[in-house]
Design a protein around this motif. Structure first.
Motif, PDB file in Angstrom:
ATOM      1  N   UNK A 152       0.847  -1.204   0.000  1.00  0.00           N
ATOM      2  CA  UNK A 152       0.000   0.000   0.000  1.00  0.00           C
ATOM      3  C   UNK A 152       0.875   1.243   0.000  1.00  0.00           C
ATOM      4  N   UNK A 153       0.447   2.271  -0.724  1.00  0.00           N
ATOM      5  CA  UNK A 153       1.176   3.536  -0.725  1.00  0.00           C
ATOM      6  C   UNK A 153       0.808   4.360   0.500  1.00  0.00           C
ATOM      7  N   UNK A 154      -0.468   4.290   0.872  1.00  0.00           N
ATOM      8  CA  UNK A 154      -0.952   4.936   2.089  1.00  0.00           C
ATOM      9  C   UNK A 154      -1.904   3.955   2.784  1.00  0.00           C
ATOM     10  N   UNK A 155      -1.821   3.910   4.105  1.00  0.00           N
ATOM     11  CA  UNK A 155      -2.742   3.057   4.875  1.00  0.00           C
ATOM     12  C   UNK A 155      -3.115   3.843   6.131  1.00  0.00           C
ATOM     13  N   UNK A 156      -4.417   4.016   6.358  1.00  0.00           N
ATOM     14  CA  UNK A 156      -4.877   4.916   7.411  1.00  0.00           C
ATOM     15  C   UNK A 156      -5.779   4.173   8.396  1.00  0.00           C
ATOM     16  N   UNK A 157      -5.604   4.449   9.689  1.00  0.00           N
ATOM     17  CA  UNK A 157      -6.514   3.843  10.674  1.00  0.00           C
ATOM     18  C   UNK A 157      -6.579   4.671  11.952  1.00  0.00           C
ATOM     19  N   UNK A 158      -7.579   4.361  12.786  1.00  0.00           N
ATOM     20  CA  UNK A 158      -7.843   5.099  14.028  1.00  0.00           C
ATOM     21  C   UNK A 158      -7.555   4.211  15.230  1.00  0.00           C
ATOM     22  N   UNK A 159      -7.048   4.832  16.295  1.00  0.00           N
ATOM     23  CA  UNK A 159      -6.774   4.073  17.524  1.00  0.00           C
ATOM     24  C   UNK A 159      -8.058   3.645  18.226  1.00  0.00           C
TER      25      UNK A 159
END
Lengths: 414, 140
Positions: free
Chosen positions: A225-232
């Motif tokens: 993945x070039x960008x991978x986003x998530x929340x705590x």
């Protein structure tokens, strides 16, 4: 009926449940049945203790003071970054940006990457099952750059077809932004295959991993993945904190998102130079306790084992579907072959708001409505669904309660 | 009957319910029996959009009294609408604009009129009061 205390592998999940103080609460005079973890998970004592410990013993601003306390706070904060990098197998801590959550991470990329790389007529390809957080930031970027949004359609089973996706990739595609696990349907998208196909045309890919990381092992390098986003906060950690993973080659080229302290190297009124990664994207005093809480959550999940969590939740999902499927007039939304921890449904002739209201009276917390996926609900021609979403601390008893509650509410409403 | 008298009557009726189930069964019954709004008013102009459920509201001045009709896609919302209409419909514009709807609290339904519930009911009450204010001016 299955044995109510399923034990996956060697992990005793009844004892894990006891780590979550909030689950001992009563709601409307009934023991709380919490089935809204996709909105925000509960937190184990270990995370709460870490937050308490930080404010009691370590509180000081980071990266600033020469004094020992500030150094200790900085160590604890940066330890959170190392834990996050390990958790998703990032190549380097420089690629782990602290943000307020998934929404901010996507906004950062849409704004900064968009300003640099989106040209008039460029296409941003998303899927029809995106959360509003992975739609609106791209619409804003499109307005500013003249790029256009393209949407991969969703099938009746709540999936995308990989050949349809492939055919929508073109020379004009500037970025693919897709959800890993759908918050409304539980569909697990074939992101590895999607990334491979996009990369074959040199198109970068952002993955919204908010609903994936709480439930399965994620390896951003294996995915490529070039960008991978998530929340705590959806993975047992504190609210207001999240991670944007980005490949260094992109982050280096992207302009800063916000200006302020921390993100600069030198400031004069004529010219400011920016700090190096990851600090270039972290303006202002960060959420120090957030990083510390996230590390505690990661440690907690890793101790149990992501594979054990996934297996346990799969058992619960199957159990829940079995319990509910016998109910008269129930319709499920999202019948993907690969599915995680979400049961989205409607009862014939019953508004989801009414069903949710009565379940609440029985102490059962579910989500009703469009789940911030209005285009997806429109695609199915429904105002919304009732969504029960699972986490590692749920039990078969929770799902028995849900099924009994749905039957009882259905009898009252129909 | 005055706004206050009707509210007292409703509070007294609700005091007989033993538990939440009886209360909600009653509200659901009210919802099912709410006179249906004239279909011509079920349009965008009369729609109050909530995040969870939607409400349509129509007001008409008949002599000195305001008559309300309303509808919702959710039955519990509709039941609560029936109560609000029972209190406010047939009252003078002035009494509607100045009404203190304390009965909602007293019968334990405050959660349904909280801003976070976003079922359209809070906006509906505001809209009813705006009609009250506007129709006062029509009269004078």
């Amino acid at each position: 009926m299955l044995n109510p205390s399923i034990i996956s592998g060697k992990i005793d999940f009844d004892r894990i449940r006891a780590d979550f103080p909030l689950l001992q609460r009563e709601m409307n005079g009934k023991p709380l049945v919490f089935l809204d973890s996709a909105a925000s998970s509960q937190k184990p004592r270990q995370v709460l203790d870490a937050l308490q410990h930080y404010y009691t013993h370590l509180n000081a601003n980071v990266h600033r003071g020469v004094y020992k306390l500030s150094q200790e706070a900085t160590d604890a904060f940066e330890s959170g970054r190392r834990a996050a990098a390990r958790f998703i197998n990032a190549g380097s801590e420089r690629e782990v940006i602290f943000v307020r959550g998934t929404s901010e991470g996507i906004n950062l990329v849409a704004s900064s990457f968009g300003r640099k790389f989106f040209k008039p007529g460029a296409e941003i390809l998303i899927t029809g099952m995106e959360h509003h957080s992975n739609i609106v930031p791209w619409q804003l970027a499109c307005e500013q750059t003249g790029a256009v949004l393209k949407v991969v359609p969703v099938t009746d089973s709540g999936e995308i077809e990989i050949d349809v996706f492939e055919n929508m990739l073109s020379d004009r595609t500037a970025l693919v932004a897709a959800v890993h696990v759908s918050n409304a349907l539980g569909t697990v998208n074939p992101v590895e295959e999607m990334i491979r196909l996009a990369h074959a045309r040199a198109i970068p890919v952002l993955i919204d991993g908010a609903q994936a990381v709480p439930h399965m092992r994620v390896d951003v390098q294996a995915l490529d993945a070039d960008f991978y986003v998530f929340s705590a906060h959806k993975m047992l950690g504190p609210t207001g904190f999240g991670i944007l993973y980005g490949k260094e080659k992109w982050l280096e080229q992207m302009p800063p998102y916000q200006g302020g302290g921390e993100m600069i190297k030198t400031v004069t009124f004529e010219k400011t130079t920016y700090n190096e990664l990851p600090f270039k994207f972290e303006a202002g005093t960060p959420d120090i306790s957030g990083a510390i809480g996230l590390e505690a959550a990661i440690n907690y999940m890793e101790k149990i084992g992501l594979d054990n969590i996934q297996a346990r939740e799969h058992e619960l999902l199957q159990y829940g579907l079995d319990q509910l499927s016998g109910i008269d007039g129930i319709r499920f939304y999202g019948a993907a072959k690969q599915k995680a921890s979400v049961i989205s449904f409607l009862l014939d002739g019953v508004h989801p708001f009414d069903l949710g209201t009565l379940l609440d009276k029985m102490g059962i917390a579910v989500r009703t409505g469009h789940h911030c996926t209005q285009p997806l609900m429109a695609r199915f021609g429904i105002p919304g669904t009732v969504r029960a979403s699972l986490a590692l601390y749920n039990s078969t008893e929770d799902l028995d309660q849900l099924a009994a509650g749905v039957i009882r509410a259905g009898n009252m409403l129909r | 009957m005055s706004v206050q008298d009707i509210q007292e009557e409703i509070i007294s009726e609700f005091s007989f319910f033993g538990d939440w189930m009886e209360k909600y069964e009653y509200i659901i019954d009210l919802g099912k029996n709410l006179p249906i709004i004239d279909v011509q008013y079920k349009d965008e102009d009369h729609l109050i959009k909530g995040c969870q459920s939607q409400v349509w509201l129509q007001a008409e001045l008949k002599g000195d009294e305001v008559q309300f009709t309303a509808d919702s896609d959710a039955i519990i919302t509709k039941g609560i609408i029936a109560l609000l209409i029972r209190v406010l419909s047939g009252q003078s514009p002035k009494d509607i604009a100045e009404a203190d709807l304390y009965f909602i609290d007293q019968i334990g339904l405050r959660e349904h009129l909280s801003p976070t519930r976003s079922n359209g009911l809070l906006s509906m009450v505001k809209q009813m009061k705006i009609y009250g204010l506007a129709l006062q001016q029509v009269k004078s």
